[in-house]
Design an enzyme around this catalytic site. Structure first.
Site, mmCIF file in Angstrom:
data_model
loop_
_atom_site.group_PDB
_atom_site.id
_atom_site.type_symbol
_atom_site.label_atom_id
_atom_site.label_comp_id
_atom_site.label_asym_id
_atom_site.label_seq_id
_atom_site.Cartn_x
_atom_site.Cartn_y
_atom_site.Cartn_z
ATOM 1 N N LYS A 291 14.610 6.852 2.600
ATOM 2 C CA LYS A 291 15.714 7.136 1.647
ATOM 3 C C LYS A 291 16.829 8.043 2.207
ATOM 4 O O LYS A 291 16.528 8.716 3.463
ATOM 5 C CB LYS A 291 15.287 8.435 0.681
ATOM 6 C CG LYS A 291 15.862 8.372 -0.524
ATOM 7 C CD LYS A 291 15.381 7.316 -1.448
ATOM 8 C CE LYS A 291 16.206 7.268 -2.905
ATOM 9 N NZ LYS A 291 15.676 6.241 -3.654
ATOM 10 N N GLY B 91 16.254 4.010 -23.139
ATOM 11 C CA GLY B 91 17.169 3.923 -22.199
ATOM 12 C C GLY B 91 17.422 2.096 -22.292
ATOM 13 O O GLY B 91 16.360 1.489 -22.161
ATOM 14 N N GLY C 262 19.302 0.180 -20.152
ATOM 15 C CA GLY C 262 20.377 -0.071 -19.371
ATOM 16 C C GLY C 262 19.744 -1.466 -18.586
ATOM 17 O O GLY C 262 19.064 -2.199 -19.112
ATOM 18 N N VAL D 149 17.204 -1.478 -16.710
ATOM 19 C CA VAL D 149 15.699 -1.694 -16.752
ATOM 20 C C VAL D 149 15.292 -2.080 -18.119
ATOM 21 O O VAL D 149 14.730 -2.976 -18.665
ATOM 22 C CB VAL D 149 15.120 -0.376 -16.363
ATOM 23 C CG1 VAL D 149 13.564 -0.557 -16.492
ATOM 24 C CG2 VAL D 149 15.180 -0.274 -14.863
ATOM 25 N N GLY D 150 15.818 -1.221 -19.171
ATOM 26 C CA GLY D 150 15.187 -1.322 -20.424
ATOM 27 C C GLY D 150 15.554 -2.475 -21.198
ATOM 28 O O GLY D 150 14.984 -3.077 -21.942
HETATM 29 P P1 NAD Z 1 20.824 2.525 -16.189
HETATM 30 O O1 NAD Z 1 21.974 3.374 -15.857
HETATM 31 O O2 NAD Z 1 21.379 0.929 -16.222
HETATM 32 O O3 NAD Z 1 20.417 2.683 -17.584
HETATM 33 C C1 NAD Z 1 19.975 4.030 -18.038
HETATM 34 C C2 NAD Z 1 20.050 4.129 -19.499
HETATM 35 O O4 NAD Z 1 19.307 5.154 -19.813
HETATM 36 C C3 NAD Z 1 21.330 3.915 -20.297
HETATM 37 O O5 NAD Z 1 21.189 2.944 -21.589
HETATM 38 C C4 NAD Z 1 21.501 5.238 -20.731
HETATM 39 O O6 NAD Z 1 22.380 5.426 -21.790
HETATM 40 C C5 NAD Z 1 20.257 5.648 -21.015
HETATM 41 N N1 NAD Z 1 19.845 7.164 -21.194
HETATM 42 C C6 NAD Z 1 20.235 8.063 -20.208
HETATM 43 N N2 NAD Z 1 19.755 9.405 -20.505
HETATM 44 C C7 NAD Z 1 19.284 9.157 -21.765
HETATM 45 C C8 NAD Z 1 18.460 10.048 -22.859
HETATM 46 N N3 NAD Z 1 18.172 11.220 -22.338
HETATM 47 N N4 NAD Z 1 17.761 9.416 -23.734
HETATM 48 C C9 NAD Z 1 18.005 8.225 -24.077
HETATM 49 N N5 NAD Z 1 18.579 7.220 -23.335
HETATM 50 C C10 NAD Z 1 19.048 7.974 -22.053
HETATM 51 O O7 NAD Z 1 19.766 2.976 -15.238
HETATM 52 P P2 NAD Z 1 18.499 1.731 -14.764
HETATM 53 O O8 NAD Z 1 19.102 1.009 -13.655
HETATM 54 O O9 NAD Z 1 18.151 0.931 -15.896
HETATM 55 O O10 NAD Z 1 17.193 2.907 -14.557
HETATM 56 C C11 NAD Z 1 16.621 3.588 -15.525
HETATM 57 C C12 NAD Z 1 15.501 4.319 -14.803
HETATM 58 O O11 NAD Z 1 14.610 3.262 -14.038
HETATM 59 C C13 NAD Z 1 15.903 5.228 -13.562
HETATM 60 O O12 NAD Z 1 15.026 6.382 -13.610
HETATM 61 C C14 NAD Z 1 15.650 4.537 -12.630
HETATM 62 O O13 NAD Z 1 15.388 5.384 -11.437
HETATM 63 C C15 NAD Z 1 14.624 3.821 -12.810
HETATM 64 N N6 NAD Z 1 14.504 2.645 -11.998
HETATM 65 C C16 NAD Z 1 15.224 1.501 -11.905
HETATM 66 C C17 NAD Z 1 15.077 0.339 -11.108
HETATM 67 C C18 NAD Z 1 16.156 -0.769 -11.226
HETATM 68 O O14 NAD Z 1 15.911 -1.831 -11.064
HETATM 69 N N7 NAD Z 1 17.511 -0.614 -11.745
HETATM 70 C C19 NAD Z 1 13.838 0.149 -10.321
HETATM 71 C C20 NAD Z 1 12.876 1.168 -10.649
HETATM 72 C C21 NAD Z 1 13.210 2.407 -11.288
#
Ligand code: NAD
Length: 371
Positions: free
Chosen positions: A77, A177, A179, A181-182
Site C-alpha cells: 500500500k 451505499g 456507489g 460496489v453497491g
Molecule cells: P463509492 O464512493 O463509489 O460509493 C460509496 C457509496 O456509499 C456512495 O453511494 C455514498 O453515497 C455511500 N455512502 C457513504 N457514506 C454513507 C453512509 N454513511 N451511509 C450510507 N451510504 C453512504 O465507493 P465504492 O467504490 O463503491 O466503495 C464502497 C466501499 O467498498 C468502500 O469501503 C471501499 O473501500 C470498498 N471496496 C471497494 C472496492 C471497489 O472495487 N470499488 C473493492 C473492495 C472494497
C-alpha cells in the site's frame, strides 16, 4: 536493535520506503508487506491524515486479500499525505513524482484507492508502465465500470445463501451505499431474482418491502442525485433505520464500522455480506455469530476488484477477468464457510487462517522473502 526500526511479524512488512520530495510537496510512504507469492498489489491512498500505522494495516489487509483470492501477488500500500480534492494538475504532479520515485521498486504494482482513480493509474503507467486498473484506452479493464466487485459479491451471496439453506430468487436484499460496489451488486443480485427492499447513500435511506426499481435508482445516481429522490411508493427511513429492515442479505457497501456492538442485535438478516472493508467490528461479528447471522468476511467477499486488477496485469480479457472472479469467489467463500462451520470458528478467523497458510507455504518456497 536500533529502537528506531519498525518491528514486523512473521509475514511482514518486507519493506517500508518513505518518499519526500520537497520541491513538489510530496510526502508519501510505501509499505510492501509480503511478496512471497509475487509482486505486491495495493492501492495508492491520498488523505490529509494518513499515518504509517494505517498504511501498514492496509498493506497487511492486501496481503491477506490477495492470498485468500489465490493471486500471484503479495500485498502492499502507498499513502500520500495530501488533500485528495486538490486541483487536478497538482494531483497529476504528485502522482507522477511518486511513480518516478517508485520506478525501481519492482515488488510493488500501483493501483487506485481513496483519492486516486483510473486516470491517476494512467499517469503512473505513462511514467513507469507498472499500474493496474487502467482506463480501457491503455489496455485496462475498468473494474468500477463493469462492476467487478459487485460481480464477486453476487457469487459470494449465492454460495452463502446456499450455505444457509435458501436461494437468491426472492431473497430480500438491503444495500448500504449505492456507489461502484453497491449499485452493481444490487443489479447482479436482481438479475438472479433477488428483491432489493432498501438502499442508502449519503443522502439517506429508502425502503419498500415490495422491492425497489434498481435500474431507476442507478439512472438517478448517474444524474448525480440521491436514491432518496426516487421515493415513488418507498418509505424514507430516519437515522440508521436501514439496520432494522428485515431481509435475507444485508450488504454494506459504504463505510467501515457500520455494524457495531451497540447495533448488531438490531440486525434482522440471515447474512451480512461485506462489500465495504471492515464494515462490522470484531465484537459485532461475534454477536452476529451467536445470533446465527452469517458474516462473509470483507476480504473474501469484496475481492472481485483486486482479482480483476491482477487479471488485467496478466493480460486477460474482460470476460476472462469476470470468469476468474466467479470461480475464485465461489471456491473461496464455500471453503471459508465450510471450515468455519466444521470447526466452530468465526468465518473471519477461518479466512485469515486460510490466507496465512497460503502465504506461509509461498514463503517456504523462497530463499528469501525479499526480491
Ligand atoms: P463509492 O464512493 O463509489 O460509493 C460509496 C457509496 O456509499 C456512495 O453511494 C455514498 O453515497 C455511500 N455512502 C457513504 N457514506 C454513507 C453512509 N454513511 N451511509 C450510507 N451510504 C453512504 O465507493 P465504492 O467504490 O463503491 O466503495 C464502497 C466501499 O467498498 C468502500 O469501503 C471501499 O473501500 C470498498 N471496496 C471497494 C472496492 C471497489 O472495487 N470499488 C473493492 C473492495 C472494497
Amino acid at each position: 536493535m536500533d529502537a528506531g526500526l519498525v518491528s514486523g511479524d512473521e509475514l511482514g512488512p518486507a519493506k517500508i520506503i518513505q518518499i519526500h520530495e520537497p520541491s513538489v510537496g510530496l510526502q508519501a510512504v510505501l509499505v510492501v508487506d509480503n511478496v512471497a507469492a509475487g509482486p505486491s498489489i495495493g492501492g495508492v491512498r491520498i488523505s490529509p491524515d494518513v499515518t504509517l500505522a494505517e498504511c501498514r494495516r492496509l498493506a497487511r489487509a492486501m496481503t491477506l486479500k490477495n492470498a485468500a483470492a489465490g493471486l500471484r501477488h503479495g500485498g502492499g500500500k502507498a499513502v500520500i499525505r495530501a488533500d485528495p480534492k486538490m486541483p487536478k494538475k497538482d494531483k497529476e504532479r504528485l502522482i507522477r513524482v511518486l511513480a518516478c520515485a517508485l520506478k525501481d521498486v519492482r515488488e510493488y504494482i500501483l493501483g487506485p484507492d481513496m483519492g486516486t482513480d483510473e486516470e491517476c493509474m494512467a499517469w503512473v503507467h505513462d511514467e513507469i508502465g507498472r499500474a493496474v486498473a487502467l482506463p480501457r484506452e491503455v489496455g485496462g479493464i475498468p473494474l468500477d465500470e463493469i462492476g467487478a466487485t459487485g460481480w464477486g459479491l453476487r457469487h459470494a451471496a449465492e454460495i452463502a445463501a446456499d450455505h444457509c439453506g435458501f436461494g437468491l430468487s426472492g431473497a430480500r436484499i438491503v444495500v448500504q451505499g449505492f456507489g461502484a460496489v453497491g449499485r452493481h451488486a444490487a443489479r447482479f443480485l436482481v438479475a438472479e431474482g433477488a428483491v432489493v427492499v432498501a438502499v442508502a447513500d449519503t443522502g439517506g435511506a429508502i425502503h419498500d418491502a415490495e422491492g425497489l426499481d434498481v435500474e431507476a435508482l442507478i439512472a438517478l445516481k448517474a444524474e448525480g442525485r440521491s436514491v432518496t429522490d426516487s421515493v415513488n411508493g418507498a418509505l424514507r427511513l430516519n437515522g440508521d433505520g436501514l439496520i432494522d429492515v428485515p431481509c435475507e442479505i444485508w450488504l454494506p457497501a459504504a463505510r467501515p464500522d457500520v455494524i457495531r456492538e451497540d447495533n448488531a442485535c438490531r440486525l434482522n438478516a440471515k447474512i451480512v455480506l461485506s462489500g465495504a472493508n471492515i464494515a462490522a467490528t470484531r465484537e459485532a461479528e461475534s454477536i452476529l455469530a451467536q445470533r446465527g447471522v452469517l458474516c462473509v468476511p470483507d476480504f473474501i467477499a469484496n475481492a472481485g476488484g483486486v482479482i480483476c486488477a491482477a487479471m488485467e496485469y496478466a493480460g486477460a480479457t474482460e470476460a476472462g477477468a469476470l470468469q476468474a472472479i466467479e470461480e475464485k469467489l465461489r471456491r473461496n467463500t464455500r471453503r471459508v464457510l465450510e471450515t468455519a462451520r466444521e470447526e466452530g470458528l468465526l468465518p473471519r478467523d477461518a479466512a485469515v487462517r486460510m490466507a496465512t497458510e497460503r502465504i506461509k507455504r509461498a514463503m517456504s518456497y523462497r530463499r528469501w522473502s525479499l526480491f
